[in-house]
Structures are given as C-alpha cells and as structure tokens.
Scaffold this active site. Structure first.
Site: not given
Ligand SMILES: Cc1ncc(COP(=O)(O)O)c(C=O)c1O
Ligand SMILES: Cc1ncc(COP(=O)(O)O)c(C=O)c1O
Lengths: 424, 273, 424, 273
Positions: D46, D57
């Site tokens: 990824e 995040e």
C-alpha cells in the site's frame, strides 16, 4: 417616595457643593417630567432603545443544575445578556438619553469594574455624545478588557491616581469634573448613590428588571418568588430587581400592581465580605465592602447612607475581590429598606464568591461577573430562601477572567479548574 | 446672630482670609505655618479639618489633606491644634459634613459645634453642605454663637442667592469660578459678574477659588469684594517646602511674605474701589 | 432539499471514514426525527432553551448613525447579544441537546476563533455533558480569553500542534477523536460544513435567525429587506440569516411563508479577503479565506464544496485577521447558492475589516467580532444594496480585543483610537 | 472483475501488506525503503500518496505525510515514483479522495484512475470514501481493471457489511479497532470479533490498524485473517532513521527485517488456523 422628596427616611439628601445644586435642580425637574411623566414620550423612547439596542426583555431562566443542587427552584435573571454584559446599560442609556433631552453636550461617568464605564461609553456612542470616564488606576489595571472597550467606543479614559485608585476615588474625581463643567455636562452616576434625584432616578431606569421578573415569574412559575437575591455594591442591580417587590411602581399597571402577598417575597442584598468583616481603624482599612452589614450612618458622595468609616467619620478603604462591589458606601434607599427590615443584608467572603464563580461556570455554562458571584454564593446559605428563588445575574465574567484566574491561583478552592494547558 | 469676632474682621478695610489644612505636613510645622498667616496680616483664618473625600478640592489641597491625614490628624487632634494655636484672629473651620455629623455620641452636628465653640472656633464653611441640607448645622451654630458661611457659585441663580444670603452669617464665600480649588494665573470674569450681582446684599462678600497673587487680590477688591480667600497658593508653598525638605522657618517666612503681598494687594484694591 | 438527500446539487455528500458512517446514519435518523419531525417535542425544548438560556429572540436594531452615514436604513441583527457572544450557541445548544436525546455521553468540537468552542462548552455545562474542544495552537494564542472561558466552563481543551494550528487542523483532529470514540460521543461540528446531515442540520438550528429577522423586518419596517449581508467563514451565521429568504422553511407558518417577492432580497456572503486574493501555489498558501470567491470544487472534511486548493488538490493554508473566517472551505449549501446566483459572494480585506471594527465600535457603541466586521465593511461598497439593509452582527468583539489592537497598531487606519492611556 | 495480481497475492498463504508514504522522508530514500518492503516479503504494497488533511491517520503517518510533502511530493511525482519503483509486487494506492477527484482536466476520478493504471497501480484504498460516495471511483476502477478496497470498521453493521463486501474487490481492509492508524502494543479483541463476523464472506480479509510485531501478525492470522496490513510500525523506523540521520541502507535493512518478522508471524498464524 413622593416626587419631590429627596430622602428615604433619614437617608439620601443632596450633600453637594452649591455650584452643582442648580444642575441638580434642573435634573430633578427633568427626571420628574421625562422619567416620571413620560413627557415628549421620553420613557417610550427609552424603552424602545433598551429593547432594540440593549436586548430587553432579558430571560428569567431556570437553572436546572443549581436547582438540583439546592433542592429548590433556582431561577436566574440574566442581566448578563444585556448589551455590554451587565445590567448597567439600563441606567447608562437612560441617563444618556435624558442628558440629550436636557440639551447637554457631554457626559462623564466614574467606573469601578469598568462595567458602568463601558455601558456609558456604549450609550454615548449610540447616542452620538462625547464621553469621558474616570477610573481608579488600580481598577484600570485589574479590569483591562473593559478599559480597551471604553477606548474602542470612543470614550476618553482618565485614570485616577489618588488614594487606592478604586471606585471611591473615581467618583470624587468625576464630581470635581462636574463641578467645573456642570453647565454643558451631565454626570451619569453609575449606581443608586449620589445626591437626589440620582438614587431614585437610577433605580427607575433599572426598575425594568423588576417589572420583567414579576411578569416572567408569574408566566413561568405561576406566582411571585419566595426570595430574590442580588449582590450589592452601590446597589443598582439590587434595587433594580427589588423595586417592584418593595412598593408600587409608577409604571406598573393595575393588573400587575403589588398585592399584600408581595411582602412575602424575601429580599436579600449580598455584600462583599472581602477577606474579613473586621476593620483596621488605625490604618483606616476595611477588608470588605459590607456597608449595609457593618457600616454606620454618614454622608458620602452627596447622600446620607450607611458607610464604612472610622469613628471620626473618615471614609475607609474598602476591599473586595470584585471591583464593582469595592465601595465604602451603598445606596440610601437600600439603607432605609434594611432599617425597615424589608431587605435583609447578608455577605459572603472572597473565597466563597470565587467558588460560586466557578460553580456557575461549570454547572450552568454561565460565567458570572465576580460581583454576581457573591449573590450566587449566598445560595449556599442556611437561611430560609423558600422553594422559588430568583437570583439577579447582574453581569457576565468576561471582564474578570484574568482577575478570577489570578485570585484562584492564590487559593485552594475545591472546584478550581486546572489551567495547565497554557503552560505547554 | 453673627459672630462678633468675624464681623470685626470686615470693619476695618478688606479682609484677608487665608486657608491652610491643619496638620499639613505635620502637626508642629502646621502650628508654625498658621501662626505665620496671622503675622502676614490674616483677618480671619480658614483652618481646614481634613476629610478623606474632599470632592470640592483640586489637587493642591488634596495633597495637603493627604499629608495631614498621613501624619496623624484626627478630629480630636484638630481641636487640640486649635487650642494650642497662638493667634489672635477669628478661626473658621473648613471641613466636610460627615466629620461634623459623626462627632460625639449621637449623630448630628450639635456635639461638634459645641466642642468647636468651646475650643475657640468662630464659624464654619462646609463645601458639601448646600442650603437644602443646612438646617441642623445652622441651628447648632446659632445656639453656640458661631457663623455659618455659605458658598455662592457662578451657577447660583437669583432665587438660590436670596436663600443663601438669608442663611449665611459672617460673610458670603463667593466662588470665583466653576470648578475646584486651585491657584490660577488670572482673575475670572465670572468674579466681577458675581460681585455686581451681589452688590445689593448687605453681607460681607469674600472671594475665593484661584487667587494667587497680590494683583489678583487688588483687582477683586477693586471689583467690590469685602474680602479675599486664598488657599492653594499658600498650600503650594508648604508643598514645595515639604518636597525640598526646607526648614520650617523658611517656609513660614515665605507664607508670611505671600500673605503680606496679598494683604497689600487687597488694600490697594480697596483704594481703587 | 428532501429529507434524505445528502447533497446540495453537486455539493455536499458524506466523505468520511467507514468507521463514522454508522454514527452518521444514526445522526441522520435523529435529525429527521427530532429536528425535522419534532419527535418527543425536541424542537420545543430546543426553542425554550435557546430562549431562556440563550436570550432569544434577539433584536433587529436600526443603526441610526450608520444609516445616516450610508443614507440607507441599516438594521443590525444582534446575534452578538446571544449568550456567549455569537450566533454559535444556536447550533451548539441544538446539537448538544440532540446528542442527549440520542443517548450520547460526551461531546467534542473543534474551534477556530473559540466562539464555537465556548458555545459548545457552555451548552455542555448547561446540559451536564462532558466536553472536549480541539483548537489550533495558533488560535489558542490569538484567542486567549475564549480559551479561559472554555476551561472555566469545565471543558477539556486540546491544543492542536499540527500544521499552521488553525481551524482546518482542529477539524481534522476532532474527526480523529470521533473516529476513535464514535460509539458514545457526538461531534458538534461548528459550521454548516462536514458530511451530511451536518450542513443542513446546523443551518436548521441557525434558521431561527432568519425566522426572527423576517418577522421583525415586517413588524418594524413593514416589509422584507432589500439586502441581507453576512460574513462567511464556514457559513453558519450566513445560512442562518439567509435560510428563510432562500426557500420555504419547514418551520414557517403559512402566514409567514415565502412569497415570490423574497427572491428580491439580495443575499451577500462576505468572505475574508485577507491581505490579497492572490495565492502562492508553491508554498500552498492563500493569503485570504475567500473560497466562494476564488476557490474551486473539491472534497474536504466530509463534503464536496468550494475550496482553496492547489492544482493537485492539496488544501491551502488560508489567512485572515479573524480566526473564525480563517478556513479553506465553506458550507456546501452556500457553494450551491452561489452557483445558482442566489447568493452573491464578495470579500473585503483585513484593513477594511479592521476599519469597520472601529467604525461600529465608535459610531454605534457595539464592538463587533472581527468576523462580523467583514460584513460591516461591505457596507462601504458601491454594490446595489437598496434602501433597507440587514447586517448579521454574528458576534461581539470581546474575544478580539487584543488581536484587534495589535493588528491596528501594525497599520495606519484612519479611525484607530489612540491607546496611549495605557502607557502612563 | 478483480485485479489478478492482487488476487494472486492471497493464493499462497497469508498476505503481508506493508504501507509506506511515497516520498517519506524524500523521494530517493523512499524508493529504497519501498524496495526493502518487497525484499522483506511483501505480497502487496500500500503506497500512500500524501494528502494535506489525512483525517484517518494517527500522528505517525501524519509525520510521514508532512515529511513527504515538505520534500516535494506531488501527484505527478508520485506517478514517476511508481514508474521508477523496481518491485515485483502489486501496488495499492492509498490516498484521500480530493487528490483523485482533482486530477486531470475535468473533475472526477476517471483521469486519475486511468493514469494510475497506466503507471502500474493495481488498486486503491481511500479512507474518506465510504460506500455512499464510491460509485464514480468504483466505475472508473472497473473500467481500468483496478481493485477498490473498502474498509470495514468495528462499527460497521451487517447491512453495511453486505454492501461493502459487494462493492469491494481485491480484499477487504478490516480495521482492527476504532480510531486512527498507529502502532499498538496489543491485538484488539475487536479484531477477533470482526473476523468471526466476516468468516462467511468469500473475499480475502486483511487486517490493519495497530499491528506492530510478529506475534500480532501470528495471532491475527490464527484468528482467520487472510492478510495483515502494517503501516505505522514501519513508518516509525523511517522516522527514527530520519531523526537520527541514519544511513539509508541501515533504515532499509531495519524495514526489511521487521517485514520478515511480520511475514514469519503471519505464516506461523496460518499454521495455527
Ligand atoms: C456585574 C455587576 N454587578 C454588580 C455591580 C455592583 O453595582 P450595583 O450594586 O450598583 O449593582 C457591578 C458594578 O460594577 C457590576 O459590574
Ligand atoms: C462571531 C463569528 N462570526 C462568524 C464566524 C464564522 O463562522 P460562520 O461562517 O460559520 O458563521 C465565527 C466563527 O468563529 C464567529 O465567531
């Protein structure tokens, strides 16, 4: 009080220099015609302006969390929501408008906490009148945001360096200005103090608090409150909310007129107990501002009233954590009502006031003025308050943030919030 | 009904009426200074009893009051001061009403007036006591044979003037201009207007507020005044002496000399009138 | 917009992590039932609380001195009088109450100027709910009084040190908290931004501004205004006052329902022009916050809307003298109304806003928020405003005193008051 | 309709799927680091395309994004990066929707997907794109033969799960716990619950969010996962190397070694399953 009486029993009167007496006669005449007589629709204009510019009517709010805490129905009369953040605008706007009707070209005022000064500066800008404010140097330093606000509103600010630099000195200095400029200037006094007709006139501009409270209590609770609690410095928010509970109002309609039952409404005037009720005669210092509770009769700033004074009659330095209560005198009408046992004078100390400041902020989401915090602190009392209690939230605490934090830091209060986030 | 000592001060030419705050800057020096006024030609002395909230005073006399209070002046000390004072001039006590009101065991002016009379005070000027509130003090003064002097301001209208004249004894205090006490550079035009207005009244008229020099005294007496009252110009001398730590005799001499200048100015004015 | 539509034309939508989608579905359901459907009397309770706790209705005041200056009738919708000092409480209280109805135990919020944070903290205290606020470090520093107020009201304050430390970063960080705590926490978003149903829901809590304004305009002026002017950051005060002028309101009664004539009411959304409308693509910096005027379509914080972004789609740093407008996005509904030519986007720069800040303070006795000052500055325009203009005074300037003085000092404004008194 | 390269990654034992942000801390070093993942046994990579507002995040990956953007990463450079990358592993582009939406001349995802396909990208994970908004991207991916991987969260209910499974291709990203990305010390009990719930669905299930060590990988695969996704634990190595100015090869070696540990853990878990 009859229209021409200048006294409240033994209190009140007009102890001012001869130079001011003609202006005071003129003011008395204007008060009677415009305020009491609504000549030229003065009171209609006042009411419209205080509604649109000031934001009246002001709500009477049930404080759910305090009600639970005290197991009574606590209602807050939210004068903190009035434009400027305190009840003071009622009077400042009223007098400013009256000065305009009288053809005065300039207004002056003293201020302690800065709330009356900002209210006057706002009213002056609104009414397009030049304005100068006197404020003790110490108060200039402890109420900085209000100082900025007055300047932003275009008022001149004159710090007073005499004495301890608080409200007492500011009033004396404003009287000196007035003695010089009396021909074109109106002195917008900031509480129910000073020579007649000021105490009655200032009360009448604040009477709208009482009018609304009576109506709202009936609408929202079905009856008048068992007690009404207000802090008392000079006593303007106090008499403002007490007025119609004490005696018939010249404005109240038959329908709303007072009944015998009103005498059952207990009225509590909460003074600043400061750090102690004891006085230091030698140094001429009272570490409190509790003139109703501990003062004696005397003459100050134009009126006979209850005062903090030494045995000679010299005025003491008063002290309170809240600038707006930090005054050695009190309105003569309140002094009379206390002697008559109609108003009960009580007091709370600095610590209790700070605790109440944090309590209302945390539990009700309203940051009160430190002055108001005194009224709130009294709810912790054992006294008979009854089921339905109204507290006058005379102002908001935005002006006090710095002072409240500093004073809190010096103490060990059970409910002080940590301010550690700012050290990061 | 008026006090003979004060009456006498106006019989022989214009009266010079200096003011000092008792106890400024301290008790002992102040005794010297007040005595210097007498040597300088004072016909009446207005002796201030300092009050903590002197709303009618400008910064000069506020300063005197602060110095006096800080050096320990009290009402009892004031009476001692009067007793100890070695002058042969009538004394008018100038103070604010609260001190008069508080004295003694019951509130009201009588005990103070009684004590004042016993101590040798001849009259009162009370700047925060207008005609409206004066009855109790007027009565007490009458009872004890003391004068009560009222102030006439530039704003006083004719109705009030009648009333003030009828209440006043000893003399009228003619306030030379609007505002608070304090020495000025010039003579106010309001003064002449006031004196003209007062001419018809049969009571001595003493002018105060702002008189600083002999020529002011001259012009005011020439304009019709029966007396001149001078405070701040004298207090300034004490303040300067205090600031510069000058010897008491030096300051006293300066006071005496200004008094003489003012007395001379007044006399000159009387000749012109 | 139909009840289940999540978009405003091409704008809006729900661009959020899957973890949040169930909560957003739950919220959509609660919004439809409680807010749109008044289930369990939710809206009645909201209206009662915003009246008693908040101080509604809020006056529509004629500004006499500005009216004279501009030779039109300028009316001020005085949201600065709402509890807390800005319109923000309408929404914070509404969402707080909704969270309570939904059984949430905790609320979180982002804040820029601190007004939404203080409003949320106040509402949380009032409703007795734990509350945490995220605020960019830079904003923590330039809006210090509001920081104190949140802490005093018992809210936790989490300074956000990411990026430039303004509203954009605070929103992102609050979303991260929500993604972690979504099961028991409601995110009280502070403007008409974010994923559906937030933009519509926040508008509906602020719609009361518009409702009152329509009624007051008719009562006081006999008709609807020619133009309505409001500043736009996210756009909540903007859509709050525009709402009922744009389309029929679910709350408006038949009598008050919109007529064709309403389309004649011009709607001006005033954005922060900052120091310049130019952008620095390289540094990713827009020295303004004028996303309606200069932005382009994109996806930010859960919605498709107009944004300040570079050609890649990276979000730019925005800039404005006022923290509350300092945001790179804007509500999707406003973006749509601008595309439809129903709302006219305009902007004024920092200098003009500061001048307007001083103008209102001096001429009307009202110190406005710096955000609001943008709306007021637009009155200096040449644009066709008509005879009767309403400006939304979205907040008071107490929170901005320090910032306004510092920014004023750096400029040469024609109407800046001298602050020399403080140097003595 | 799913991408054969990604399908292949799941055929031969559990898939190890590391994440890094392209360009962290700079373009050249990042190339080395991504290649190290492949050497460490990555089955799919990824590869993050940094977006300025990464709302999903945690602070570790936010740090990676800031470093990458500050060293000049752009969308065009990302595609160059992919082209230049010398790995024989399918690549999934992980980014936020606005970057996909803005690319090319007209708004909408198609131009980005076309370019991604041309460059050698095999699929997408877009954390801020729930099923509700995914249609345009899903269509573009289908058109260009790319996978679109959806995230299943602990809060996802059964209705949503059905829908996500039906939309997802390549694999399902099973979010191991609520919150944002970031390495943790333990395996969430939510993970096992999620995997049980997903057992019936016939699509590879890769678990991410918080996996840090070989034993986590082992337990998760033992619990039924078909793959493990590890991001923050790897980014931490880059951050440490960057802070301490370590040579690129040293950091690359550490990455490779952690990858090997994770691969081994996953294998071990597969044997226990
Ligand atoms: C908020 C507030 N409450 C009360 C007071 C005390 O004044 P009063 O006793 O005249 O109401 C002040 C005076 O500044 C004030 O600001
Ligand atoms: C007083 C005031 N006005 C306006 C705004 C801008 O927000 P919005 O555009 O959502 O009304 C803010 C935001 O903090 C504010 O505090």
């Amino acid at each position: 009080m009859s229209e021409t009486d200048t006294t409240f029993g033994d209190y009140g009167g007009q102890y001012v220099p001869e130079a001011l007496m003609p202006a005071i006669e003129e003011l008395t005449d204007a008060y009677e015609r415009y305020v009491l007589g609504n000549e030229d629709g003065f009171m209609d204009e006042f009411r419209e302006r205080i509604r649109e510019f000031g934001g009246r009517p002001i709500p009477l709010q049930r404080a759910d969390n305090l009600s639970e805490r005290y197991d009574r129905d606590i209602y807050l009369k939210r004068e903190d929501l009035l434009h400027g953040g305190a009840h003071k605008l009622n009077n400042a706007l009223g007098q400013g408008l009256l000065a305009k009707y009288m053809g005065k070209e300039r207004i002056i005022a003293e201020t302690g906490a800065g709330q009356h000064g900002t209210a006057t500066a706002m009213a002056a800008a609104h009414l397009d009148m030049p304005c100068e404010i006197y404020m003790g140097r110490r108060d200039v330093n402890r109420q900085r945001p209000n100082v900025f606000r007055m300047r932003l509103n275009g008022a001149e600010l004159n710090p007073v360096d005499i004495g301890r630099g608080t409200l007492k000195e500011a009033i004396s200095e404003t009287m000196r200005d007035w003695a010089t400029t009396v021909e074109n200037t109106h002195y917008v006094i900031g509480s129910i103090v000073g020579p007649a007709p000021f105490p009655a006139m200032v009360r009448d501009f604040h009477r709208i608090i009482s009018e609304e409270t009576r109506r709202q209590a009936r609408e929202q609770y079905g009856r008048l409150p068992d007690s009404v609690v207000a802090c008392a410095g000079g006593g303007s928010n106090t008499m403002g909310i007490f007025a119609d509970f004490v005696t018939d109002s010249p404005f109240s309609t038959a329908e709303d007129s007072n009944t015998a039952a009103d005498a059952d409404v207990s009225l509590f005037a909460v003074e600043a107990g400061g750090s102690s009720l004891d006085v230091d005669e030698k140094r001429g210092v009272a570490p409190n501002s509790a003139s109703l509770s501990t003062g004696s009769e005397g003459v100050l700033h134009g009126a006979r009233t209850k005062l903090l004074q030494d045995t000679d009659g010299q005025i003491m330095e008063s002290h309170s954590v809240s600038s707006g209560l930090d005054y050695a005198g009190v309105g003569p009408e309140l002094a009379k009502l206390v002697d008559d046992d109609r108003v009960t004078p009580v007091n709370v100390d600095d610590d209790a006031a700070l605790e109440a400041f944090h309590r209302l902020s945390q539990e009700e989401g309203i940051i009160p003025a430190l002055e108001t915090a005194h009224a709130l602190a009294f709810l912790e009392t054992d006294a008979e308050l009854g089921e339905f209690v109204v507290v006058n939230v005379s102002g908001r605490g935005d002006k006090d943030l710095q002072a409240a934090l500093e004073e809190t830091e010096q103490r060990d209060l059970p409910n002080a919030p940590s301010m550690g986030v700012f050290d990061e | 009904m008026s006090n003979p000592a004060i009456d006498a001060a106006f019989t022989d030419g214009p009266a010079f009426i200096p003011y000092l705050a008792a106890g400024d800057p301290d008790y002992d020096a102040s005794l010297e200074y007040v005595e210097a006024l007498a040597r300088g030609g004072a016909d009446v002395i207005e002796l201030g009893l300092p009050f903590s909230e002197p709303i009618a005073e400008g910064s000069t006399i506020q300063g005197a009051i602060v110095r006096s209070l800080q050096s320990g002046m009290t009402v009892d000390r004031y009476f001692e001061f009067v007793t100890e004072l070695d002058v042969d001039v009538p004394l008018v006590c100038m103070t604010y009403y609260n001190l008069i009101y508080q004295y003694g065991n019951e509130p009201g002016p009588e005990p103070f007036v009684e004590q004042a009379a016993a101590t040798g005070i001849d009259g009162f000027v009370v700047p925060d006591l207008p005609a409206e509130e004066a009855d109790p003090l007027r009565e007490a003064c009458d009872e004890h044979g003391l004068d009560l002097v009222f102030i006439v301001a530039p704003t006083t209208d004719d109705d009030r003037l009648d009333r003030l004249v009828s209440l006043s004894s000893g003399y009228l205090y003619v306030q030379a201009r609007l505002g608070v006490t304090g020495a000025r550079e010039d003579v106010s035009t309001q003064t002449t207007a006031s004196l003209d207005r007062l001419a018809e009244y049969d009571i001595p008229k003493s002018v105060g507020f702002g008189i600083k020099a002999g020529e002011h005294a001259r012009d005011i007496v020439a304009g019709g005044a029966d007396g001149i009252i001078v405070g701040s110009a004298l207090v300034d001398i004490i303040a300067d002496g205090y600031e510069s730590d000058a010897p008491v005799e030096e300051t006293a001499a300066e006071l005496e000399s200004l008094c003489k200048e003012l007395t001379a100015g007044a006399l000159e004015g009387a000749q012109q009138h």
